[in-house]
Design an enzyme around this catalytic site. Sequence first.
Site, PDB file in Angstrom:
ATOM      1  N   GLY A  66       0.840   4.901   1.579  1.00  0.00           N
ATOM      2  CA  GLY A  66       0.173   5.781   2.539  1.00  0.00           C
ATOM      3  C   GLY A  66       0.591   7.218   2.305  1.00  0.00           C
ATOM      4  N   SER A  67       0.132   8.113   3.196  1.00  0.00           N
ATOM      5  CA  SER A  67       0.433   9.531   2.988  1.00  0.00           C
ATOM      6  C   SER A  67       1.903   9.839   3.236  1.00  0.00           C
ATOM      7  CB  SER A  67      -0.450  10.403   3.884  1.00  0.00           C
ATOM      8  OG  SER A  67      -1.061   9.668   4.884  1.00  0.00           O
ATOM      9  N   PHE A  68       2.609   8.975   4.012  1.00  0.00           N
ATOM     10  CA  PHE A  68       3.994   9.317   4.348  1.00  0.00           C
ATOM     11  C   PHE A  68       5.027   8.426   3.665  1.00  0.00           C
ATOM     12  CE2 PHE A  68       1.296  10.352   8.036  1.00  0.00           C
ATOM     13  CZ  PHE A  68       1.433  11.724   7.984  1.00  0.00           C
ATOM     14  N   GLY A  69       4.603   7.371   3.021  1.00  0.00           N
ATOM     15  CA  GLY A  69       5.585   6.493   2.383  1.00  0.00           C
ATOM     16  C   GLY A  69       4.932   5.229   1.865  1.00  0.00           C
TER      17      GLY A  69
ATOM     18  N   GLY B 175       0.836  -1.192   0.000  1.00  0.00           N
ATOM     19  CA  GLY B 175       0.000   0.000   0.000  1.00  0.00           C
ATOM     20  C   GLY B 175       0.869   1.239   0.000  1.00  0.00           C
TER      21      GLY B 175
ATOM     22  N   LYS C 173       7.211  -0.744   6.483  1.00  0.00           N
ATOM     23  CA  LYS C 173       6.753   0.623   6.237  1.00  0.00           C
ATOM     24  C   LYS C 173       7.986   1.501   6.086  1.00  0.00           C
ATOM     25  CE  LYS C 173       3.202   3.710   7.943  1.00  0.00           C
ATOM     26  NZ  LYS C 173       2.100   3.938   8.863  1.00  0.00           N
TER      27      LYS C 173
ATOM     28  N   ASP D 242      -7.434   8.822  14.573  1.00  0.00           N
ATOM     29  CA  ASP D 242      -7.614   8.444  13.164  1.00  0.00           C
ATOM     30  C   ASP D 242      -8.304   7.082  13.074  1.00  0.00           C
ATOM     31  OD1 ASP D 242      -7.540   8.779  10.454  1.00  0.00           O
ATOM     32  OD2 ASP D 242      -5.470   8.098  10.202  1.00  0.00           O
TER      33      ASP D 242
HETATM   34  N1  LIG Z   1       1.216  -4.406   9.078  1.00  0.00           N
HETATM   35  C1  LIG Z   1       0.625  -4.369   7.876  1.00  0.00           C
HETATM   36  N2  LIG Z   1       0.219  -5.484   7.258  1.00  0.00           N
HETATM   37  C2  LIG Z   1      -0.384  -5.450   6.053  1.00  0.00           C
HETATM   38  N3  LIG Z   1      -0.618  -4.320   5.368  1.00  0.00           N
HETATM   39  C3  LIG Z   1      -0.216  -3.164   5.917  1.00  0.00           C
HETATM   40  C4  LIG Z   1       0.410  -3.110   7.198  1.00  0.00           C
HETATM   41  N4  LIG Z   1       0.694  -1.820   7.487  1.00  0.00           N
HETATM   42  C5  LIG Z   1       0.241  -1.100   6.456  1.00  0.00           C
HETATM   43  N5  LIG Z   1      -0.309  -1.894   5.490  1.00  0.00           N
HETATM   44  C6  LIG Z   1      -0.886  -1.483   4.203  1.00  0.00           C
HETATM   45  O1  LIG Z   1      -0.297  -0.283   3.756  1.00  0.00           O
HETATM   46  C7  LIG Z   1      -1.261   0.773   3.651  1.00  0.00           C
HETATM   47  C8  LIG Z   1      -0.663   2.065   4.177  1.00  0.00           C
HETATM   48  O2  LIG Z   1      -0.240   1.868   5.510  1.00  0.00           O
HETATM   49  P1  LIG Z   1      -0.511   2.877   6.690  1.00  0.00           P
HETATM   50  O3  LIG Z   1      -1.993   3.103   6.801  1.00  0.00           O
HETATM   51  O4  LIG Z   1       0.168   2.384   7.912  1.00  0.00           O
HETATM   52  O5  LIG Z   1       0.239   4.134   6.135  1.00  0.00           O
HETATM   53  P2  LIG Z   1      -0.102   5.671   6.229  1.00  0.00           P
HETATM   54  O6  LIG Z   1       0.964   6.389   5.480  1.00  0.00           O
HETATM   55  O7  LIG Z   1      -0.270   6.074   7.633  1.00  0.00           O
HETATM   56  O8  LIG Z   1      -1.475   5.648   5.437  1.00  0.00           O
HETATM   57  P3  LIG Z   1      -2.787   6.497   5.504  1.00  0.00           P
HETATM   58  O9  LIG Z   1      -2.435   7.826   4.991  1.00  0.00           O
HETATM   59  O10 LIG Z   1      -3.687   5.721   4.556  1.00  0.00           O
HETATM   60  O11 LIG Z   1      -3.303   6.492   6.913  1.00  0.00           O
HETATM   61  C9  LIG Z   1      -2.452   0.290   4.460  1.00  0.00           C
HETATM   62  O12 LIG Z   1      -3.664   0.710   3.934  1.00  0.00           O
HETATM   63  C10 LIG Z   1      -2.349  -1.215   4.353  1.00  0.00           C
HETATM   64  O13 LIG Z   1      -2.999  -1.647   3.165  1.00  0.00           O
END
Ligand SMILES: Nc1ncnc2c1ncn2[C@@H]1O[C@H](COP(=O)(O)OP(=O)(O)OP(=O)(O)O)[C@@H](O)[C@H]1O
Length: 331
Positions: free
Chosen positions: A21-24, A19, A41, A134
């Site tokens: 996300g907004s930060f990486g 995935g 991550k 969140d």
């Molecule tokens: N431990 C994990 N196991 C499986 N998939 C994960 C895990 N952590 C993150 N992901 C996947 O990666 C995506 C992005 O991760 P995460 O939500 O932690 O990042 P974020 O940058 O905070 O994103 P957001 O801006 O969507 O909140 C998640 O929607 C999920 O699909």
Amino acid sequence: MYTSPVRIQEIYQVTRILGIGSFGTVYDAFNMLTGAEVAIKTEMPPETTDSVAVLPYEYAIYEHLRENQGIPRVHWFGMYGGAHVLVLDKLGANLQQVRRLCRGQLTLKTILMLAEQMLTRVEFVHSRGVILRDIKPENFAMGLGRHCNVVHLFDFGLAKLFVDPLTEVHIPFREGLVGLGTPRYTSANVHFGREQGRRDDIEALGFVLLFLLHGKLPWQGIYAPSYEAKLRRIGEMKIGKAFDELLTNSPPEFRQYFDHCRGLSFDQKPDYVLLKNIFRERMGREGWLYDWQFDWLDASALEKGTLITKEYKIDLKFVEQSGPDWYLPCI
Ligand SMILES: Nc1ncnc2c1ncn2[C@@H]1O[C@H](COP(=O)(O)OP(=O)(O)OP(=O)(O)O)[C@@H](O)[C@H]1O
């Protein structure tokens, strides 16, 4: 462009992107020594971007919440290839994905079982002096393998300590703040610029449960001339007629749930037992057991036809490359 899979710390073999996300970016990987599945991550350090590094902070929160069921474990944190890297237990489908898998329809029994576990997770995080800010279906995911019945809470990028760990004094109430979180689910207070506390996480959880139940919330897709106007309008809907109608069209337990949330003062601890009991009583009246047989695990539900999200689709290119007898057992 094809980029070859990389290895992190020589041990974690990356296999694909999970995935963005907004930060990486989050990668799917496994530990080559143990075979353990992990999610990695990554976030570029702040000197290469305009934003402040969030991952070291998120790592600190994971450490603060460690060793509790339903919170992914940290395997490793550090710098690799110039980026911050956090290696976590890999989780399965998130609640938005399982909802789609069930064609947007979850039974009340599944919602009530989810509520039990989700409240337990939020209660635990609060017990460590942290609020989430969140709460959304995408931040709860089912575990894998023998943990497939366990709802996990993850993504602590917006989490915050609400008590000073030394003095145990609650953060002060403030107003005029820019709202954080996902507007579809945040409590009404957030729309009016109020500092969040435990009550706001609990209210957001209520909205998530109603979203999972109905597949939509009344403030989705409304029009407003600007983003700020839209946020204000959603806030008004969350305390007005639209909210009342939503509760009227929902099982009566939700009105009791929101009455409790909305009756809490800023620094008051929610009564988690009372909230769980509201849902437990309904389970009992219906004669349903907490057997953790969620809708998506029930084979008969698959007869309706499932909607597998793209994250779970197999790239046929890989299957075809494996040759016609790739699945045959070795003799
Ligand atoms: N431990 C994990 N196991 C499986 N998939 C994960 C895990 N952590 C993150 N992901 C996947 O990666 C995506 C992005 O991760 P995460 O939500 O932690 O990042 P974020 O940058 O905070 O994103 P957001 O801006 O969507 O909140 C998640 O929607 C999920 O699909």
